[in-house]
Design an enzyme around this catalytic site. Structure first.
Site, PDB file in Angstrom:
ATOM      1  N   LEU A 107      -5.641  10.781   4.390  1.00  0.00           N
ATOM      2  CA  LEU A 107      -7.121  11.120   4.106  1.00  0.00           C
ATOM      3  C   LEU A 107      -8.859  10.479   3.693  1.00  0.00           C
ATOM      4  O   LEU A 107      -9.825  10.419   4.411  1.00  0.00           O
ATOM      5  CB  LEU A 107      -6.399  12.014   2.810  1.00  0.00           C
ATOM      6  CG  LEU A 107      -7.527  12.930   2.131  1.00  0.00           C
ATOM      7  CD1 LEU A 107      -7.110  14.224   3.572  1.00  0.00           C
ATOM      8  CD2 LEU A 107      -6.606  13.871   0.625  1.00  0.00           C
ATOM      9  N   ARG A 108      -7.743   9.050   3.344  1.00  0.00           N
ATOM     10  CA  ARG A 108      -9.284   8.346   2.683  1.00  0.00           C
ATOM     11  C   ARG A 108      -9.492   7.849   4.604  1.00  0.00           C
ATOM     12  O   ARG A 108     -10.654   7.644   3.775  1.00  0.00           O
ATOM     13  CB  ARG A 108      -8.562   7.216   2.644  1.00  0.00           C
ATOM     14  CG  ARG A 108      -9.647   6.079   2.482  1.00  0.00           C
ATOM     15  CD  ARG A 108      -8.956   4.234   2.173  1.00  0.00           C
ATOM     16  NE  ARG A 108      -7.953   4.178   2.730  1.00  0.00           N
ATOM     17  CZ  ARG A 108      -8.022   3.679   3.969  1.00  0.00           C
ATOM     18  NH1 ARG A 108      -8.946   2.873   4.168  1.00  0.00           N
ATOM     19  NH2 ARG A 108      -6.708   2.976   4.698  1.00  0.00           N
ATOM     20  N   ARG A 109      -9.419   7.539   5.086  1.00  0.00           N
ATOM     21  CA  ARG A 109      -9.446   6.799   6.639  1.00  0.00           C
ATOM     22  C   ARG A 109     -10.241   8.705   7.517  1.00  0.00           C
ATOM     23  O   ARG A 109     -11.856   8.017   7.702  1.00  0.00           O
ATOM     24  CB  ARG A 109      -8.448   6.558   7.150  1.00  0.00           C
ATOM     25  CG  ARG A 109      -8.344   5.517   7.142  1.00  0.00           C
ATOM     26  CD  ARG A 109      -6.846   5.332   8.251  1.00  0.00           C
ATOM     27  NE  ARG A 109      -6.377   3.367   7.613  1.00  0.00           N
ATOM     28  CZ  ARG A 109      -4.999   3.032   7.776  1.00  0.00           C
ATOM     29  NH1 ARG A 109      -4.416   3.847   8.344  1.00  0.00           N
ATOM     30  NH2 ARG A 109      -4.481   1.739   8.226  1.00  0.00           N
ATOM     31  N   ARG A 129       1.213  11.137  12.470  1.00  0.00           N
ATOM     32  CA  ARG A 129       2.212   9.940  12.034  1.00  0.00           C
ATOM     33  C   ARG A 129       3.290   9.509  13.405  1.00  0.00           C
ATOM     34  O   ARG A 129       2.905   9.204  14.233  1.00  0.00           O
ATOM     35  CB  ARG A 129       3.331  11.155  11.429  1.00  0.00           C
ATOM     36  CG  ARG A 129       2.135  11.673  10.180  1.00  0.00           C
ATOM     37  CD  ARG A 129       2.095  11.361   8.527  1.00  0.00           C
ATOM     38  NE  ARG A 129       3.673   9.820   8.581  1.00  0.00           N
ATOM     39  CZ  ARG A 129       4.337  11.029   8.081  1.00  0.00           C
ATOM     40  NH1 ARG A 129       4.400  11.729   7.034  1.00  0.00           N
ATOM     41  NH2 ARG A 129       5.738   9.404   7.796  1.00  0.00           N
ATOM     42  N   ARG A 175       2.117   5.790  17.632  1.00  0.00           N
ATOM     43  CA  ARG A 175       1.062   6.201  17.276  1.00  0.00           C
ATOM     44  C   ARG A 175       0.609   5.378  18.867  1.00  0.00           C
ATOM     45  O   ARG A 175      -0.476   5.866  19.393  1.00  0.00           O
ATOM     46  CB  ARG A 175       0.147   5.693  15.746  1.00  0.00           C
ATOM     47  CG  ARG A 175       1.332   6.251  14.976  1.00  0.00           C
ATOM     48  CD  ARG A 175       0.432   6.132  13.638  1.00  0.00           C
ATOM     49  NE  ARG A 175       0.930   6.109  12.630  1.00  0.00           N
ATOM     50  CZ  ARG A 175       0.664   6.823  11.232  1.00  0.00           C
ATOM     51  NH1 ARG A 175      -0.931   6.223  11.104  1.00  0.00           N
ATOM     52  NH2 ARG A 175       1.145   6.049  10.438  1.00  0.00           N
ATOM     53  N   CYS A 208      -1.807  10.459  -2.015  1.00  0.00           N
ATOM     54  CA  CYS A 208      -2.069  11.121  -1.171  1.00  0.00           C
ATOM     55  C   CYS A 208      -2.845  11.714  -0.719  1.00  0.00           C
ATOM     56  O   CYS A 208      -3.398  12.650   0.248  1.00  0.00           O
ATOM     57  CB  CYS A 208      -0.879  11.196   0.455  1.00  0.00           C
ATOM     58  SG  CYS A 208       0.573   9.434   0.143  1.00  0.00           S
ATOM     59  N   LYS A 251       1.033  -1.312   0.178  1.00  0.00           N
ATOM     60  CA  LYS A 251      -0.340   0.175   0.367  1.00  0.00           C
ATOM     61  C   LYS A 251       1.154   1.054  -0.101  1.00  0.00           C
ATOM     62  O   LYS A 251       0.649   2.377  -0.519  1.00  0.00           O
ATOM     63  CB  LYS A 251      -1.077   0.379   1.001  1.00  0.00           C
ATOM     64  CG  LYS A 251      -0.756   0.073   2.340  1.00  0.00           C
ATOM     65  CD  LYS A 251      -1.249   0.559   3.613  1.00  0.00           C
ATOM     66  CE  LYS A 251      -0.780   0.387   5.134  1.00  0.00           C
ATOM     67  NZ  LYS A 251      -0.130   1.674   5.341  1.00  0.00           N
ATOM     68  N   ASP A 252       1.791   1.023   0.231  1.00  0.00           N
ATOM     69  CA  ASP A 252       2.786   2.200   0.163  1.00  0.00           C
ATOM     70  C   ASP A 252       3.728   1.988  -1.517  1.00  0.00           C
ATOM     71  O   ASP A 252       3.643   3.832  -1.544  1.00  0.00           O
ATOM     72  CB  ASP A 252       4.456   2.129   1.534  1.00  0.00           C
ATOM     73  CG  ASP A 252       3.586   2.239   2.636  1.00  0.00           C
ATOM     74  OD1 ASP A 252       2.607   2.925   3.158  1.00  0.00           O
ATOM     75  OD2 ASP A 252       4.580   1.718   4.085  1.00  0.00           O
TER      76      ASP A 252
END
Length: 313
Positions: free
Chosen positions: A134-136, A153, A159, A245, A87-88
């Site tokens: 941004l999706r979440r 981040r 986190r 992103c 996904k990165d």
């Protein structure tokens, strides 16, 4: 046995993931996984994405911040193989490099974490939700527009420490990373990817090599065809939507028997507008899976128009 140098990021999660791949490669080469460091040593490479923690990726350069230094080392011959979280990886291929194998996928879902609440619906009015995605952000605002989004981040441990310190009331992280690190007990619930699609390729690892080195026997041993077909479809949508992103885009594919189902969505940053497509294809191969993603992505892009790009930095 010739040594095979494996490049990886230096975070605890990246090293955990790469260590698993390392042992699989050594076993496929006929070596002893207990002596993996002798046969396939890990080479830790610092990436800009790891070093920059104070802002969204788009403000610093986008997804390639997690892959560029590693891919440069691969092209130079400093390493022989690179391991990434799929996904990165940006949708566009790097000239001279290819995906050698996609191992079996971990859980592709987003996980909900909180000290005091069990689900997103349990959060009180105006609660603070931590994410840098941004999706979440858009997906959760689509159902809870009252939430305050806190840009969060850092690596997984950082986190979790922010959550414990009270910087936010809840947090969303990829379930796959938590599972791989033995931190599944932090998960309170999951986000349903059939309703809120995960990031394209989430939960999957990508083993990358120089194109000239494709075809080694160990690559076939690590490759999981069902996972590959699903992520081909998801990344087809990623490619069509030019998702990075800068866009709130999700894609989630499942393969049941001979039927591949793909759900793709894009959202406005505030979650008020959602563009969605869902379609199935029977007996998919790599080409038809990718074409399905491309087609659904193109449809959404045509419908959304200029509203698709949400964040200009």
């Amino acid at each position: 046995m010739t040594k095979l140098k494996i490049g990886t990021r230096g975070s605890k999660l990246a090293l955990t993931q790469c260590g698993w791949v390392q042992r699989q490669i050594v076993a496929a080469l006929g070596g002893d996984p207990a002596q993996a460091d002798e046969t396939a040593p890990l080479v830790t490479i610092s990436t800009a994405g790891d070093r920059i923690q104070d802002r969204r990726l788009i403000e610093a350069g986008g997804k390639q911040l997690f892959t560029k230094e590693i891919e440069d080392a691969l092209l130079r011959g400093d390493i022989d193989v690179a391991v990434h979280s799929l996904k990165d990886m940006p949708a566009a291929d790097i000239p001279g490099l290819s995906l050698a194998a996609i191992p079996v996928r971990e859980d592709p879902r987003d996980a909900f974490l909180s000290l005091n609440y069990g689900t997103i619906d349990d959060l009180p009015q105006g609660a603070r939700l931590g994410t840098a995605s941004l999706r979440r952000q858009a997906q959760m605002l689509s159902i809870r527009p009252d939430l305050e989004i806190v840009m969060t981040r850092g690596n997984v441990d950082t986190r979790l420490a922010k959550l414990k310190a009270g910087d936010c009331d809840a947090m969303l992280l990829a379930a796959a990373g938590l599972n791989r690190m033995g931190l599944s007990d932090h998960i309170r619930s999951y986000i349903n990817p059939d309703i809120h699609a995960s990031a394209p390729g989430q939960g999957a690892l990508a083993i990358q090599c120089r194109t000239e080195d494709l075809g080694a026997g160990w690559m076939k041993a690590l490759h999981h065809e069902a996972t590959f077909l699903c992520v081909q479809a998801e990344r087809g949508a990623l490619e069509a939507l030019e998702a990075s992103c800068r866009t709130a885009v999700g894609a989630y594919a499942t393969l049941t028997g001979s039927q591949l189902t793909l759900f793709v969505e894009a959202l406005s940053a505030d979650g008020r507008t959602r563009w969605q497509r869902r379609e199935m294809v029977s007996n998919p191969d790599a080409v038809s899976a990718r074409n399905l993603g491309l087609r659904l992505g193109v449809d959404i892009k045509a419908e959304a128009g200029p509203d698709l790009i949400q964040y200009e930095g």
